[in-house]
Design an enzyme around this catalytic site. Structure first.
Site, short mmCIF file in Angstrom:
data_model
loop_
_atom_site.label_atom_id
_atom_site.label_comp_id
_atom_site.label_asym_id
_atom_site.label_seq_id
_atom_site.Cartn_x
_atom_site.Cartn_y
_atom_site.Cartn_z
N CYS A 8 0.86 -1.19 0.00
CA CYS A 8 0.00 0.00 0.00
C CYS A 8 0.89 1.23 0.00
O CYS A 8 2.07 1.14 -0.37
CB CYS A 8 -0.97 -0.03 1.18
SG CYS A 8 -0.20 0.02 2.81
N ASN A 11 2.28 1.51 4.34
CA ASN A 11 2.60 0.24 5.02
C ASN A 11 2.30 0.30 6.53
O ASN A 11 2.99 -0.34 7.33
CB ASN A 11 4.06 -0.19 4.77
CG ASN A 11 4.40 -1.62 5.17
OD1 ASN A 11 5.51 -1.91 5.60
ND2 ASN A 11 3.46 -2.53 5.06
N CYS A 13 -1.43 0.83 7.40
CA CYS A 13 -2.87 0.54 7.53
C CYS A 13 -3.27 -0.73 6.77
O CYS A 13 -3.54 -1.76 7.37
CB CYS A 13 -3.72 1.71 7.03
SG CYS A 13 -3.46 3.27 7.92
N ARG A 14 -3.33 -0.65 5.44
CA ARG A 14 -3.94 -1.74 4.65
C ARG A 14 -3.03 -2.94 4.43
O ARG A 14 -3.45 -4.07 4.64
CB ARG A 14 -4.41 -1.18 3.30
CG ARG A 14 -5.54 -0.19 3.42
CD ARG A 14 -5.73 0.58 2.13
NE ARG A 14 -4.60 1.46 1.87
CZ ARG A 14 -4.42 2.19 0.77
NH1 ARG A 14 -5.32 2.10 -0.20
NH2 ARG A 14 -3.38 2.97 0.63
N SER A 15 -1.79 -2.69 3.96
CA SER A 15 -0.96 -3.87 3.63
C SER A 15 -0.52 -4.66 4.88
O SER A 15 -0.46 -5.89 4.80
CB SER A 15 0.23 -3.50 2.73
OG SER A 15 1.11 -2.61 3.35
N ASP A 122 -8.33 3.76 1.38
CA ASP A 122 -7.35 4.13 2.39
C ASP A 122 -8.06 4.55 3.67
O ASP A 122 -8.79 5.54 3.66
CB ASP A 122 -6.53 5.29 1.82
CG ASP A 122 -5.36 5.64 2.70
OD1 ASP A 122 -5.31 5.17 3.85
OD2 ASP A 122 -4.50 6.39 2.22
P1 4NP Z 1 -1.81 2.83 4.06
O1 4NP Z 1 -2.44 4.19 4.61
O2 4NP Z 1 -1.26 3.14 2.67
O3 4NP Z 1 -2.95 1.89 4.01
O4 4NP Z 1 -0.73 2.43 5.04
C1 4NP Z 1 -1.75 5.40 4.64
C2 4NP Z 1 -0.88 5.68 5.66
C3 4NP Z 1 -0.24 6.89 5.70
C4 4NP Z 1 -0.46 7.84 4.72
C5 4NP Z 1 -1.32 7.55 3.68
C6 4NP Z 1 -1.95 6.34 3.64
N1 4NP Z 1 0.19 9.10 4.78
O5 4NP Z 1 -0.09 9.95 3.92
O6 4NP Z 1 1.03 9.32 5.67
#
Ligand code: 4NP
Length: 153
Positions: A8, A11, A13-15, A122
């Site tokens: 993702c 790294n 939240c989702r992955s 997200d």
């Molecule tokens: P992820 O979510 O891609 O599912 O881990 C996010 C975590 C952090 C950010 C964006 C998405 N960020 O912009 O910091």
């Protein structure tokens, strides 16, 4: 060894959620000696951090352990044999920029039983971790079935 890498943006939240859910399915199928599971992000903002508290909460509610730390994907991760599984179309295009001809580049919900949603949204801003968990679980089930069929496991 079959390698599966969930990807993702951050790294956190989702992955990591997909990694933990899929690892549990692999363990339950007694395939942990044959399938290696990992995750990474295309961005570096959160490198070294624990998963987001929303991800940790939803995993804990489902009795799934996870203690990974965020890392950024590298070119070395893009081995042609690795199943590289993006969470959304944006992750997919970032991965295509890293390795344009990768033969095993997917979106998780390509393996979903439902056709309506193709991107895992997200939850970083929206906080909908329970919905994300349902989508991730559905996609992971389909992914494991596909890998078992393709790899004869
Ligand atoms: P992820 O979510 O891609 O599912 O881990 C996010 C975590 C952090 C950010 C964006 C998405 N960020 O912009 O910091």
């Amino acid at each position: 060894m079959v390698r599966v890498l969930f990807v993702c943006l951050g790294n956190i939240c989702r992955s990591p959620m997909a990694e933990a859910v899929f690892q549990q399915m692999v363990d339950e199928a007694d395939l942990s000696d044959q399938i290696d599971v990992d995750s990474a992000g295309t961005g570096s903002w959160h490198v070294g951090e624990k998963a987001h508290h929303g991800t940790r909460r939803v995993l804990a509610q489902h009795g799934i352990a996870y203690d990974g730390r965020a890392r950024k994907i590298s070119r070395q991760d893009m081995d042609p044999k690795t199943y590289v599984v993006a969470m959304d179309a944006s992750n997919l295009s970032n991965l295509q920029a890293l390795s344009s001809q990768h033969p095993r580049l997917y979106r998780l919900l390509d393996f979903s039983s439902q056709s309506a949603v193709r991107d895992v949204p997200d939850p970083y801003y929206s906080d909908n971790f329970d919905y994300v968990y349902d989508l991730v679980t559905d996609g992971c089930r389909g992914l494991l079935a596909t890998i078992r069929e393709q790899e004869g496991l």
